[in-house]
Write an enzyme that holds these catalytic residues in place. Structure first.
Site, mmCIF file in Angstrom:
data_model
loop_
_atom_site.group_PDB
_atom_site.id
_atom_site.type_symbol
_atom_site.label_atom_id
_atom_site.label_comp_id
_atom_site.label_asym_id
_atom_site.label_seq_id
_atom_site.Cartn_x
_atom_site.Cartn_y
_atom_site.Cartn_z
ATOM 1 N N VAL A 10 -7.059 -19.036 25.629
ATOM 2 C CA VAL A 10 -6.850 -19.034 27.075
ATOM 3 C C VAL A 10 -6.618 -17.623 27.596
ATOM 4 O O VAL A 10 -7.214 -17.197 28.593
ATOM 5 C CB VAL A 10 -5.653 -19.941 27.446
ATOM 6 N N ARG A 43 -12.603 -19.527 14.133
ATOM 7 C CA ARG A 43 -13.896 -20.132 13.834
ATOM 8 C C ARG A 43 -14.973 -19.448 14.647
ATOM 9 O O ARG A 43 -14.873 -19.338 15.878
ATOM 10 C CB ARG A 43 -13.856 -21.641 14.142
ATOM 11 N N LYS A 102 6.015 -13.602 22.498
ATOM 12 C CA LYS A 102 7.452 -13.696 22.729
ATOM 13 C C LYS A 102 8.211 -14.237 21.529
ATOM 14 O O LYS A 102 9.315 -13.773 21.224
ATOM 15 C CB LYS A 102 7.731 -14.559 23.957
ATOM 16 N N GLU A 187 2.010 -28.530 27.211
ATOM 17 C CA GLU A 187 1.213 -28.806 26.029
ATOM 18 C C GLU A 187 1.336 -30.282 25.645
ATOM 19 O O GLU A 187 2.233 -30.996 26.111
ATOM 20 C CB GLU A 187 1.693 -27.936 24.858
ATOM 21 N N LYS A 202 12.414 -15.648 25.529
ATOM 22 C CA LYS A 202 12.300 -14.703 26.630
ATOM 23 C C LYS A 202 13.659 -14.121 26.996
ATOM 24 O O LYS A 202 13.770 -12.927 27.311
ATOM 25 C CB LYS A 202 11.661 -15.393 27.831
#
EC number: 1.1.1.3
Length: 426
Positions: A10, A43, A102, A187, A202
């Protein structure tokens, strides 16, 4: 300046897009072209969100980062390994590194900084906290001449989206989480976000920079939002509060230690953080001379994070052309991190109680016995629905915890319905 990119997901795909779309402008800003010399992926045949010349792709990340012609390595694969080994290998060979990792910085940042110092290269990591928001460099450079007292803010967009939806629509935690997953804010396994691990990492990075001391994720007191109910949110709303997952890094009153914590808290709806909606982030920095500063913007996502990565990339490229390095890690203060029990805070407590004379007096007496003074108290309902709602003055977390334990043993208290810390109005 030749750049090696680790990861083409992403964020990585957006980094490539920006390098291609802004190549002329970036070259002018740096003083030399930035050439993408290789991209390490898991991949080779996988379909990607950006066009990459096949000859640039490799599955041998170690060979890529140790190539003699590589000047800068950008790491956006995340996780602890192999990211740590690859970054250290690059730094040991004198290359500069830009990372958004992080989790690694919070767990073992010392190893990375020491490798950067030994290899005489830069280690930049603006994208590791709060996405596109320029926050770390102001702490590391702009406020280097000031004394930071506290850093407080919302640093996880997923949890802020969930809590915002619970507040604005009355949704349950489960329903708000499902919506966040559908929209791509959460997620499939949201544990790192909803249990506070992401925010804790963080917070460790922020505290280390703000207080010139090494702080790891293990030093951070962490609580998630999975226990927050629609009733908790509605109750807070009725009293003029909103619930947010906050990262709080604060210097102790004597200046000898710092407290670093992540947990849900009630804040007044008049507070600027209360208006931070959906998946946005916002962070307050309080310094002795600068006063109170607020940083606000998109805290996650491919393009915002890539923006921060490119900013670091331009900075380290400039440094290499000039034959200089950026600021090194500053740990001269070596402040200790005090335990959560020593942290002074305030609490909102809801007690299901027996509806009979003397209840308030006995509850107040128990609070006083644990050195916790009451700021406000009110009774709601009658009979079996009787409830005391109490907001305390500031006290140590240990004293508040002991008070809650004693309340559960009190015969007139049927249940401690909820306990929530209060921030931002003292």
């Amino acid at each position: 300046m030749k750049v090696a990119l680790l990861g083409c997901g992403v964020v990585g795909s957006q980094v490539i897009r920006l390098l291609h779309e802004q190549d002329g402008d970036l070259a002018a800003r740096v003083g030399a072209p930035l050439e993408l010399a290789g991209v390490a992926v898991r991949r080779l045949g996988r379909k990607r969100d950006v066009d990459v010349a096949p000859e640039l792709l490799t599955t041998d990340a170690e060979a890529l980062v140790t190539r003699d012609d590589i000047d800068i390595v950008v790491e956006v694969i995340g996780g602890i390994e192999p990211a740590r080994s690859l970054i250290v290998a690059a730094l040991n060979r004198g290359k500069s590194v830009v990372t958004a990792n992080k989790a690694l910085l919070a767990e073992d940042g010392a190893t990375l900084h020491e490798a950067a110092r030994a290899g005489n290269g830069d280690l930049y990591f603006e994208a590791s906290v709060a996405g596109a928001i320029p926050l770390l460099r102001p702490l590391r450079e702009s406020l280097a001449g000031d004394r930071v007292r506290r850093v407080l803010g919302i640093v996880n967009g997923t949890t802020n989206y969930i809590l915002d939806k619970m507040d604005s629509t009355g949704a349950s935690f489960t329903d708000a989480l499902e919506e966040a997953q559908t929209l791509g804010y959460a997620e499939a396994d949201p544990t790192a976000d909803v249990e506070g691990f992401d925010a804790a990492a963080k917070a460790a990075i922020l505290a280390g920079l703000a207080f010139h001391s090494r702080v790891t994720a293990a030093d951070v007191h962490r609580e998630g939002i999975t226990e927050i109910t629609a009733t908790d949110v509605a109750s807070a709303k009725a009293m003029g509060y909103v619930i947010k997952l906050l990262a709080i890094c604060a210097r102790s009153d004597d200046g000898r230690s710092v407290g670093v914590r992540v947990h849900p808290a009630m804040i007044p709806r008049s507070h600027p953080l209360a208006g931070v909606r959906e998946a946005y982030n916002a962070v307050f920095v309080e310094a002795e001379s600068a006063g109170q500063l607020m940083f606000y913007g998109k805290g996650a996502g491919g393009a915002p994070t890539a923006s921060a990565v490119l900013g670091d990339l331009v900075a380290v490229a400039r440094n290499r052309l000039a034959g200089t390095r950026g600021a090194e890690e500053s740990t001269y203060a070596s402040l200790s991190v005090h335990p959560m029990g020593e942290t002074v805070t305030r609490c909102h407590v809801a007690l299901d109680v027996a509806d009979k004379p003397g209840v308030l007096a006995r509850v107040a007496e128990l609070f006083a016995a644990h050195d916790v003074s009451i700021q406000t108290v009110r009774q709601e309902g009658h009979g079996d629905d009787a409830q005391l709602v109490i907001v305390t003055h500031r006290a140590t977390d240990a004293a508040l915890t002991a008070t809650m334990k004693a309340l559960r043993d009190l015969d007139i208290v049927r249940a401690v319905a909820s306990v929530m810390r209060v921030e931002g109005d003292d």
